[in-house]
Design a protein around this motif. Sequence first.
Motif, PDB file in Angstrom:
ATOM      1  N   LEU A   1      34.940  89.457  28.702  1.00 45.30           N
ATOM      2  CA  LEU A   1      35.084  88.099  28.185  1.00 45.30           C
ATOM      3  C   LEU A   1      36.396  87.470  28.661  1.00 45.30           C
ATOM      4  CD1 LEU A   1      34.259  85.719  26.376  1.00 45.30           C
ATOM      5  CD2 LEU A   1      35.346  86.919  24.471  1.00 45.30           C
ATOM      6  N   LEU A   2      37.481  88.220  28.597  1.00 45.75           N
ATOM      7  CA  LEU A   2      38.777  87.699  29.044  1.00 45.75           C
ATOM      8  C   LEU A   2      38.759  87.359  30.533  1.00 45.75           C
ATOM      9  CD1 LEU A   2      41.160  90.051  27.047  1.00 45.75           C
ATOM     10  CD2 LEU A   2      40.812  87.588  26.668  1.00 45.75           C
ATOM     11  N   CYS A   3      38.078  88.169  31.334  1.00 50.72           N
ATOM     12  CA  CYS A   3      37.970  87.882  32.765  1.00 50.72           C
ATOM     13  C   CYS A   3      37.170  86.600  33.011  1.00 50.72           C
ATOM     14  CB  CYS A   3      37.329  89.051  33.506  1.00 50.72           C
ATOM     15  SG  CYS A   3      38.418  90.478  33.665  1.00 50.72           S
ATOM     16  N   GLU A   4      36.115  86.412  32.243  1.00 50.71           N
ATOM     17  CA  GLU A   4      35.311  85.193  32.361  1.00 50.71           C
ATOM     18  C   GLU A   4      36.131  83.972  31.947  1.00 50.71           C
ATOM     19  OE1 GLU A   4      31.527  85.526  30.348  1.00 50.71           O
ATOM     20  OE2 GLU A   4      31.172  87.506  31.216  1.00 50.71           O
ATOM     21  N   LEU A   5      36.893  84.100  30.864  1.00 52.87           N
ATOM     22  CA  LEU A   5      37.761  83.002  30.427  1.00 52.87           C
ATOM     23  C   LEU A   5      38.826  82.694  31.478  1.00 52.87           C
ATOM     24  CD1 LEU A   5      38.291  83.802  26.654  1.00 52.87           C
ATOM     25  CD2 LEU A   5      37.263  81.726  27.602  1.00 52.87           C
ATOM     26  N   ASP A   6      39.408  83.737  32.040  1.00 52.78           N
ATOM     27  CA  ASP A   6      40.410  83.566  33.088  1.00 52.78           C
ATOM     28  C   ASP A   6      39.824  82.803  34.268  1.00 52.78           C
ATOM     29  OD1 ASP A   6      42.998  84.141  34.430  1.00 52.78           O
ATOM     30  OD2 ASP A   6      41.759  85.449  35.685  1.00 52.78           O
ATOM     31  N   ALA A   7      38.609  83.153  34.660  1.00 46.39           N
ATOM     32  CA  ALA A   7      37.951  82.475  35.775  1.00 46.39           C
ATOM     33  C   ALA A   7      37.666  81.013  35.425  1.00 46.39           C
ATOM     34  CB  ALA A   7      36.656  83.196  36.143  1.00 46.39           C
TER      35      ALA A   7
END
Length: 172
Positions: A109-115
């Motif tokens: 989820l954090l990686c998706e938010l970062d993207a």
Amino acid sequence: MNPERQTSQQVGELYAEHNSWLTGWIRNRLGCHELAADIAQDTFVRLLKKPKYFSSMGEARAFLSTIAKGLYIDHWRRKQVEQAWLESLAHCEEEFVPSAEHTSAMIELLCELDAMIAKLPKKVANTLILSQLHGLTYREIAERLSVSERMVKRYMAQAMLQCLLFKSDRSL
């Protein structure tokens, strides 16, 4: 011949012709043979998913290296997110440390938010981060970004719209 089969065959030929070169090219940049092999493999998987025809060896290598660059940038960004998550867990009491499954889901989820944030215009992304992570007021954000409070409100509206779209995409 079936067009899908032809595409797979062409990607197979590209793989045979360029995999060693691409793996070496990535290894020279990253210094790790195993990671280079993984990224090279992922590069060809991407090509299988979205076939492209090349008129020359130079064009094929330029395209493959562009995909590989994006993949190793994604890899390092993910590592940074994982490291930040693990550092935040180091401050938790043992009873509040999440399970491995929860940790994996949270990192994803954090990686998706970062993207998602990375795709926002710079001032919009900065406004979102300053507001939501640092708790600054719109006035404080306006001062930091050298814009009016009205612009900060517009930036936040843009950011919130993207957050809503992100949320709706995840629930599909």
